[in-house]
Design a protein around this motif. Structure first.
Motif, PDB file in Angstrom:
ATOM      1  N   PHE A   1       2.506  14.118   0.811  1.00 21.93           N
ATOM      2  CA  PHE A   1       3.837  14.325   1.399  1.00 21.93           C
ATOM      3  C   PHE A   1       3.894  15.663   2.116  1.00 21.93           C
ATOM      4  O   PHE A   1       4.331  15.749   3.266  1.00 21.93           O
ATOM      5  N   ASN A   2       3.446  16.715   1.439  1.00 18.81           N
ATOM      6  CA  ASN A   2       3.511  18.053   2.035  1.00 18.81           C
ATOM      7  C   ASN A   2       2.624  18.160   3.273  1.00 18.81           C
ATOM      8  O   ASN A   2       2.990  18.823   4.250  1.00 18.81           O
ATOM      9  N   ARG A   3       1.464  17.516   3.242  1.00 18.07           N
ATOM     10  CA  ARG A   3       0.574  17.552   4.399  1.00 18.07           C
ATOM     11  C   ARG A   3       1.258  16.991   5.632  1.00 18.07           C
ATOM     12  O   ARG A   3       1.255  17.625   6.703  1.00 18.07           O
ATOM     13  N   LEU A   4       1.858  15.824   5.497  1.00 14.77           N
ATOM     14  CA  LEU A   4       2.494  15.205   6.652  1.00 14.77           C
ATOM     15  C   LEU A   4       3.785  15.916   7.037  1.00 14.77           C
ATOM     16  O   LEU A   4       4.029  16.208   8.210  1.00 14.77           O
ATOM     17  N   PHE A   5       4.622  16.221   6.047  1.00 12.83           N
ATOM     18  CA  PHE A   5       5.913  16.851   6.330  1.00 12.83           C
ATOM     19  C   PHE A   5       5.731  18.208   7.010  1.00 12.83           C
ATOM     20  O   PHE A   5       6.316  18.469   8.075  1.00 12.83           O
ATOM     21  N   GLU A   6       4.931  19.060   6.415  1.00 12.67           N
ATOM     22  CA  GLU A   6       4.731  20.392   6.987  1.00 12.67           C
ATOM     23  C   GLU A   6       3.988  20.308   8.316  1.00 12.67           C
ATOM     24  O   GLU A   6       4.262  21.096   9.235  1.00 12.67           O
ATOM     25  N   GLY A   7       3.074  19.360   8.430  1.00 10.55           N
ATOM     26  CA  GLY A   7       2.351  19.205   9.683  1.00 10.55           C
ATOM     27  C   GLY A   7       3.263  18.840  10.842  1.00 10.55           C
ATOM     28  O   GLY A   7       3.136  19.379  11.945  1.00 10.55           O
ATOM     29  N   VAL A   8       4.210  17.929  10.588  1.00  9.82           N
ATOM     30  CA  VAL A   8       5.154  17.542  11.637  1.00  9.82           C
ATOM     31  C   VAL A   8       6.083  18.696  11.972  1.00  9.82           C
ATOM     32  O   VAL A   8       6.309  19.014  13.161  1.00  9.82           O
ATOM     33  N   PHE A   9       6.648  19.337  10.962  1.00 10.19           N
ATOM     34  CA  PHE A   9       7.599  20.418  11.235  1.00 10.19           C
ATOM     35  C   PHE A   9       6.935  21.559  11.988  1.00 10.19           C
ATOM     36  O   PHE A   9       7.487  22.092  12.951  1.00 10.19           O
ATOM     37  N   ARG A  10       5.743  21.934  11.567  1.00  8.10           N
ATOM     38  CA  ARG A  10       5.060  23.024  12.265  1.00  8.10           C
ATOM     39  C   ARG A  10       4.578  22.562  13.640  1.00  8.10           C
ATOM     40  O   ARG A  10       4.639  23.313  14.618  1.00  8.10           O
ATOM     41  N   GLY A  11       4.115  21.323  13.714  1.00  7.85           N
ATOM     42  CA  GLY A  11       3.592  20.819  14.971  1.00  7.85           C
ATOM     43  C   GLY A  11       4.634  20.752  16.074  1.00  7.85           C
ATOM     44  O   GLY A  11       4.315  20.934  17.254  1.00  7.85           O
ATOM     45  N   TYR A  12       5.887  20.514  15.689  1.00  2.00           N
ATOM     46  CA  TYR A  12       6.967  20.435  16.670  1.00  2.00           C
ATOM     47  C   TYR A  12       7.866  21.670  16.656  1.00  2.00           C
ATOM     48  O   TYR A  12       8.941  21.664  17.241  1.00  2.00           O
ATOM     49  N   GLY A  13       7.409  22.730  15.995  1.00  2.00           N
ATOM     50  CA  GLY A  13       8.141  23.996  16.030  1.00  2.00           C
ATOM     51  C   GLY A  13       9.446  23.986  15.265  1.00  2.00           C
ATOM     52  O   GLY A  13      10.371  24.735  15.608  1.00  2.00           O
ATOM     53  N   ARG A  14       9.529  23.176  14.213  1.00  2.00           N
ATOM     54  CA  ARG A  14      10.736  23.146  13.393  1.00  2.00           C
ATOM     55  C   ARG A  14      10.632  24.178  12.282  1.00  2.00           C
ATOM     56  O   ARG A  14       9.555  24.692  11.984  1.00  2.00           O
ATOM     57  N   ASN A  15      11.765  24.478  11.642  1.00  2.00           N
ATOM     58  CA  ASN A  15      11.849  25.624  10.744  1.00  2.00           C
ATOM     59  C   ASN A  15      11.889  25.188   9.286  1.00  2.00           C
ATOM     60  O   ASN A  15      12.855  24.578   8.838  1.00  2.00           O
ATOM     61  N   LEU A  16      10.838  25.515   8.545  1.00  2.00           N
ATOM     62  CA  LEU A  16      10.780  25.201   7.119  1.00  2.00           C
ATOM     63  C   LEU A  16      11.545  26.204   6.268  1.00  2.00           C
ATOM     64  O   LEU A  16      11.734  25.973   5.081  1.00  2.00           O
ATOM     65  N   ARG A  17      11.981  27.304   6.855  1.00  2.00           N
ATOM     66  CA  ARG A  17      12.658  28.375   6.105  1.00  2.00           C
ATOM     67  C   ARG A  17      14.025  28.685   6.714  1.00  2.00           C
ATOM     68  O   ARG A  17      14.503  29.809   6.654  1.00  2.00           O
ATOM     69  N   ALA A  18      14.662  27.692   7.301  1.00  2.00           N
ATOM     70  CA  ALA A  18      15.929  27.926   8.003  1.00  2.00           C
ATOM     71  C   ALA A  18      16.992  28.532   7.097  1.00  2.00           C
ATOM     72  O   ALA A  18      17.756  29.405   7.516  1.00  2.00           O
TER      73      ALA A  18
END
Length: 277
Positions: free
Chosen positions: A172-189
């Motif tokens: 889950f973390n691999r895909l979720f974090e990969g998408v968010f980082r890959g598209y410049g989304r913020n995991l620490r908003a």
């Protein structure tokens, strides 16, 4: 995997725009209803006031706003997804209780909002999807009355975990974090809200909140599966979505949920607000 061939939404939303995702958003709203009610009460949203929900989605927060402003108040939503916005406003108007309005627009390209300025301008799970959250906050600030409040509630994903160690969460973390980082989304908003308020010229918040939940995995498994599936097409475009791994994740997280020993720590929902002079 449903939607596997879908291209990234033209508006940049990395989750799917389909019935399953809409239901996940409704379920997510129920999970955090109490935290949002508490914030609305802390900023003293009350009878006769006006409120704007930016990125209003399925309309759940608009209903909570309506409960507070009553029949003499009004609640407006801005939502870029016209289909979801139409579903939300139809349901809200059917329930009644206040005057509702829905605007289908991109926050970053709309300037004049009917009904502005408002007593409260608010967003939830919105800035985390914005490549320029400060620009969004600057827009929101311009729609607030003098003496009114700007407020936001956003996730901080640093806490999410399952105990005892659950191998499915690594996928889950691999895909979720990969998408968010890959598209410049913020995991620490969430934790960045004070900094973003300052950068937007709003000033440091008058108040903040933070809430997380520690619940049996069986109560979160459907949400985790929904997030994974909703992000799969975006992951595939980045070259990190794999159908076999997706099926394995679904089976493994379902089995872990049925096991009964596993508990999930959710992301932290962090809120911040500022009353403007």
């Amino acid at each position: 995997m449903a939607g596997e061939a879908r291209k990234l939404n033209r508006d940049g939303y990395v989750h799917a725009r389909e019935a399953g995702e809409y239901q996940r958003l409704r379920d997510q709203a129920l999970l955090w209803q109490g935290a949002t009610e508490a914030l609305l009460d802390q900023v003293e949203l009350g009878p006769g006031m006006s409120a704007l929900d930016v990125g209003s989605g399925p309309g759940a927060v608009m209903r909570l706003m309506a409960d507070r402003v009553g029949s003499e108040g009004n609640v407006t939503g801005i939502e870029i997804d016209a289909n979801l916005g139409a579903q939300a406003i139809a349901a809200l108007r059917a329930e009644g209780g206040t005057t509702f309005a829905q605007i289908n627009a991109d926050v970053l390209t709309i300037d004049k909002v009917p009904g502005a300025p408002f007593d409260l301008v608010y967003c939830r799970f919105f800035l985390m999807h914005m490549q320029d959250p400060v620009a969004a906050l600057e827009k929101m600030q311009g729609w607030v009355k003098p003496g009114g409040v700007i407020a936001a509630q956003e996730y901080d994903f640093g806490s999410i975990a399952v105990e005892p160690l659950c191998p499915a969460m690594a996928e889950f973390n691999r895909l979720f974090e990969g998408v968010f980082r890959g598209y410049g989304r913020n995991l620490r908003a969430g934790r960045q809200l004070p900094m973003q308020f300052e950068a937007a010229g709003i000033g440091l918040p008058d108040g903040t909140t933070a809430e997380t939940k520690f619940i049996p995995l069986k109560e979160m498994a459907a949400m985790l599966i929904g997030v994974y599936q909703g992000l799969f097409a975006s992951a595939a475009e980045l070259g990190i979505g794999d159908r076999a791994r997706a099926e394995s994740f679904k089976n493994d997280i379902t089995a872990a949920a049925e096991d009964g020993r596993y508990y999930c720590i959710t992301p932290i929902l962090i809120g911040a607000w500022k009353r403007l002079a």
